[in-house]
Design a protein around this motif. Structure first.
Motif, PDB file in Angstrom:
ATOM      1  N   ASP A 102     -16.759   2.591  -2.886  1.00  0.00           N
ATOM      2  CA  ASP A 102     -16.926   1.223  -3.357  1.00  0.00           C
ATOM      3  C   ASP A 102     -16.634   1.065  -4.853  1.00  0.00           C
ATOM      4  OD1 ASP A 102     -19.140   2.498  -4.393  1.00  0.00           O
ATOM      5  OD2 ASP A 102     -20.615   1.351  -3.238  1.00  0.00           O
ATOM      6  N   TRP A 103     -16.475   2.158  -5.570  1.00  0.00           N
ATOM      7  CA  TRP A 103     -16.111   2.100  -6.979  1.00  0.00           C
ATOM      8  C   TRP A 103     -14.607   1.904  -7.177  1.00  0.00           C
ATOM      9  CZ3 TRP A 103     -12.674   5.874  -8.701  1.00  0.00           C
ATOM     10  CH2 TRP A 103     -12.450   6.936  -7.805  1.00  0.00           C
ATOM     11  N   LEU A 104     -13.845   2.090  -6.091  1.00  0.00           N
ATOM     12  CA  LEU A 104     -12.390   2.083  -6.164  1.00  0.00           C
ATOM     13  C   LEU A 104     -11.857   0.715  -5.728  1.00  0.00           C
ATOM     14  CD1 LEU A 104     -10.013   4.058  -6.711  1.00  0.00           C
ATOM     15  CD2 LEU A 104     -10.007   4.549  -4.267  1.00  0.00           C
ATOM     16  N   PRO A 105     -11.047   0.036  -6.560  1.00  0.00           N
ATOM     17  CA  PRO A 105     -10.477  -1.256  -6.135  1.00  0.00           C
ATOM     18  C   PRO A 105      -9.461  -1.054  -5.024  1.00  0.00           C
ATOM     19  CG  PRO A 105      -9.487  -0.544  -8.215  1.00  0.00           C
ATOM     20  CD  PRO A 105     -10.599   0.421  -7.910  1.00  0.00           C
ATOM     21  N   ASN A 106      -9.580  -1.863  -3.972  1.00  0.00           N
ATOM     22  CA  ASN A 106      -8.660  -1.795  -2.833  1.00  0.00           C
ATOM     23  C   ASN A 106      -8.482  -0.362  -2.323  1.00  0.00           C
ATOM     24  OD1 ASN A 106      -8.128  -4.620  -3.186  1.00  0.00           O
ATOM     25  ND2 ASN A 106      -6.649  -4.077  -4.801  1.00  0.00           N
ATOM     26  N   PRO A 107      -9.571   0.323  -1.945  1.00  0.00           N
ATOM     27  CA  PRO A 107      -9.479   1.735  -1.551  1.00  0.00           C
ATOM     28  C   PRO A 107      -8.568   1.971  -0.357  1.00  0.00           C
ATOM     29  CG  PRO A 107     -11.608   0.808  -0.914  1.00  0.00           C
ATOM     30  CD  PRO A 107     -10.938  -0.201  -1.800  1.00  0.00           C
ATOM     31  N   GLU A 132      -5.686   1.066   0.112  1.00  0.00           N
ATOM     32  CA  GLU A 132      -4.304   1.328  -0.270  1.00  0.00           C
ATOM     33  C   GLU A 132      -4.035   2.818  -0.427  1.00  0.00           C
ATOM     34  OE1 GLU A 132      -2.771  -0.903  -3.492  1.00  0.00           O
ATOM     35  OE2 GLU A 132      -3.700  -2.800  -2.854  1.00  0.00           O
ATOM     36  N   VAL A 133      -5.070   3.598  -0.743  1.00  0.00           N
ATOM     37  CA  VAL A 133      -4.942   5.056  -0.860  1.00  0.00           C
ATOM     38  C   VAL A 133      -5.536   5.729   0.372  1.00  0.00           C
ATOM     39  CG1 VAL A 133      -5.633   7.108  -2.155  1.00  0.00           C
ATOM     40  CG2 VAL A 133      -4.877   5.052  -3.362  1.00  0.00           C
ATOM     41  N   PHE A 134      -6.736   5.310   0.740  1.00  0.00           N
ATOM     42  CA  PHE A 134      -7.411   5.851   1.923  1.00  0.00           C
ATOM     43  C   PHE A 134      -7.082   4.914   3.088  1.00  0.00           C
ATOM     44  CE2 PHE A 134      -9.521   7.645  -1.652  1.00  0.00           C
ATOM     45  CZ  PHE A 134      -9.960   8.906  -1.258  1.00  0.00           C
ATOM     46  N   SER A 135      -5.900   5.111   3.651  1.00  0.00           N
ATOM     47  CA  SER A 135      -5.312   4.104   4.526  1.00  0.00           C
ATOM     48  C   SER A 135      -5.616   4.305   6.008  1.00  0.00           C
ATOM     49  CB  SER A 135      -3.784   4.085   4.328  1.00  0.00           C
ATOM     50  OG  SER A 135      -3.248   5.391   4.541  1.00  0.00           O
ATOM     51  N   ARG A 136      -6.220   5.423   6.386  1.00  0.00           N
ATOM     52  CA  ARG A 136      -6.513   5.662   7.805  1.00  0.00           C
ATOM     53  C   ARG A 136      -8.016   5.720   8.015  1.00  0.00           C
ATOM     54  NH1 ARG A 136      -3.447   9.673   6.268  1.00  0.00           N
ATOM     55  NH2 ARG A 136      -4.954  11.267   6.879  1.00  0.00           N
ATOM     56  N   ARG A 172      -2.334   8.373  -7.893  1.00  0.00           N
ATOM     57  CA  ARG A 172      -2.428   7.205  -7.012  1.00  0.00           C
ATOM     58  C   ARG A 172      -3.668   6.370  -7.326  1.00  0.00           C
ATOM     59  NH1 ARG A 172      -2.512   9.338  -1.331  1.00  0.00           N
ATOM     60  NH2 ARG A 172      -2.858  11.394  -2.235  1.00  0.00           N
ATOM     61  N   VAL A 173      -4.756   7.033  -7.713  1.00  0.00           N
ATOM     62  CA  VAL A 173      -5.969   6.301  -8.103  1.00  0.00           C
ATOM     63  C   VAL A 173      -5.727   5.543  -9.402  1.00  0.00           C
ATOM     64  CG1 VAL A 173      -8.351   6.587  -8.883  1.00  0.00           C
ATOM     65  CG2 VAL A 173      -7.534   7.848  -6.890  1.00  0.00           C
ATOM     66  N   ILE A 174      -5.029   6.168 -10.335  1.00  0.00           N
ATOM     67  CA  ILE A 174      -4.718   5.506 -11.604  1.00  0.00           C
ATOM     68  C   ILE A 174      -3.882   4.248 -11.356  1.00  0.00           C
ATOM     69  CG2 ILE A 174      -3.383   5.748 -13.746  1.00  0.00           C
ATOM     70  CD1 ILE A 174      -4.281   8.688 -13.789  1.00  0.00           C
ATOM     71  N   GLU A 175      -2.939   4.345 -10.439  1.00  0.00           N
ATOM     72  CA  GLU A 175      -2.103   3.186 -10.128  1.00  0.00           C
ATOM     73  C   GLU A 175      -2.932   2.026  -9.584  1.00  0.00           C
ATOM     74  OE1 GLU A 175       1.056   2.750 -10.822  1.00  0.00           O
ATOM     75  OE2 GLU A 175       1.121   4.746 -11.750  1.00  0.00           O
ATOM     76  N   LEU A 176      -3.961   2.333  -8.798  1.00  0.00           N
ATOM     77  CA  LEU A 176      -4.827   1.268  -8.288  1.00  0.00           C
ATOM     78  C   LEU A 176      -5.517   0.533  -9.422  1.00  0.00           C
ATOM     79  CD1 LEU A 176      -6.653   2.692  -5.116  1.00  0.00           C
ATOM     80  CD2 LEU A 176      -4.809   1.024  -5.221  1.00  0.00           C
TER      81      LEU A 176
END
Length: 357
Positions: free
Chosen positions: A288-293, A295-299, A325-329
């Protein structure tokens, strides 16, 4: 120093079993070496030789306190302070040692419960080896195998272990970070004893495993604001491995603390170069700390959100592609990035001034 070598290499003498023959009791060092037969000229017999036997038959040799040593990686290794029984087997010797400690490079000191082996001119046969870090515990390390001593120098050894604490086998910097008991088996073969000629396979699983104070977990705990991330109490931890020098393949990796994290995948290491793909699954509350998770954790599967992590670099300087990939988010969500920065700044103030405000 008492050196026992295969009797066939000693011209004109051998030991053999014979009912009612004498036993030798001694406290000595026994150094296991391999000798080439180089017969020397036999001197003439003195006059009193007619009163002496031509040959002495020993039923057994016993020592209440012996050191059985050999050379390993140019260092002295062996079983120290053991109770030794040597009995003839035809023109060869069988050794049974009980008690004492094994000291050898690359392994921690271990207590010897018992070992039984036969040494001939051409073959060393290990019938059984039973070791433990504490002989009174339920743990055990057992091994059987053989090694050629003549022109054939091949090695074939199988070992299995149960309830072995992993802490003593770890490098010093990891002793406080990993805990648990190991179970599994290993099969090692080679055309000679050298590491460069070896190959093998094995499987490992760990019970009551715990990972603590690892930089990656500490960073995740800081980012997610969840202290429980700093430690993993593993419900499952297992892997299989195979090696053919200089390459090691680690497969079927499974690491899980249910309801928090699961890791699956495989890794290969060749001359310290690292390759592999790891599947990382986290529950939504730890993302929940990650915006739009998504997009990285897609499955989504088995209660986890999953992503693949590709490994590269070396074992000294490993690299992975998840961080970028996290930095890009965060680049796509400046507000979330600022929120994370302020949260980290607030934590720093608390640590610096010891307050809650």
């Amino acid at each position: 120093m008492l050196t026992l070598s295969p009797p066939n290499s000693i011209p004109g003498a051998y030991f053999s079993g014979n009912g009612g023959s004498p036993a030798c009791v001694c406290n000595r060092d026994v150094e296991i070496q391999i000798y080439e037969a180089n017969p020397e000229a036999v001197p003439g017999k003195p006059w009193f030789a007619i009163f002496l036997p031509n040959r002495v038959y020993l039923e057994k040799i016993e020592s209440e306190q012996a050191n059985i040593t050999w050379r390993f990686r140019d260092e002295r290794a062996g079983f120290f302070g053991t109770q030794l029984l040597v009995t003839p087997n035809g023109r060869d010797f069988e050794y049974v040692a009980t008690g004492g400690r094994l000291k050898m490079a690359v392994v921690p000191d271990l207590e010897l419960r018992r070992t039984h082996l036969l040494i001939t001119k051409t073959l060393l046969t290990l019938y059984d080896l039973d070791l433990a870090s504490d002989s009174r515990s339920a743990e055990s390390i057992r091994a059987q195998g053989h090694a050629g001593l003549g022109q054939d120098r091949s090695v074939d050894v199988k070992a299995n272990f149960n309830s072995v604490p992993i802490r003593q086998w770890l490098p010093a910097e990891w002793k406080g970070r990993l805990k648990g008991s190991a179970f599994g088996d290993i099969h090692w073969t080679g055309k000679d004893p050298k590491l460069e000629s070896s190959s093998g396979e094995g499987s490992l699983r760990f019970r009551d495993g715990r990972i603590d104070d690892v930089p990656l977990l500490n960073k995740l705990a800081e980012l997610a604001q969840k202290k429980s991330f700093e430690r993993l109490d593993l419900n499952e931890c297992s892997l299989s491995l195979a090696w053919r020098y200089p390459e090691i393949d680690i497969k079927d990796i499974t690491i899980e603390e249910k309801g928090k994290l699961r890791i699956e995948g495989e890794i290969s290491i060749k001359r310290r170069v690292l390759r592999g793909t790891i599947k990382l699954g986290l529950t939504s509350e730890y993302l929940d700390w990650l915006p739009n998770p998504e997009e990285v954790f897609s499955r989504r599967s088995g209660g986890y959100l999953w992503t693949n992590i590709h490994l590269s670099g070396t074992i000294d300087e490993p690299r992975q592609d998840l961080s970028q990939r996290v930095i890009e988010l965060f680049k796509e969500s400046p507000g979330a990035y600022l929120g994370l920065l302020f949260r980290q700044f607030g934590d720093w103030l608390k640590r610096a001034f010891g307050g809650d405000e």
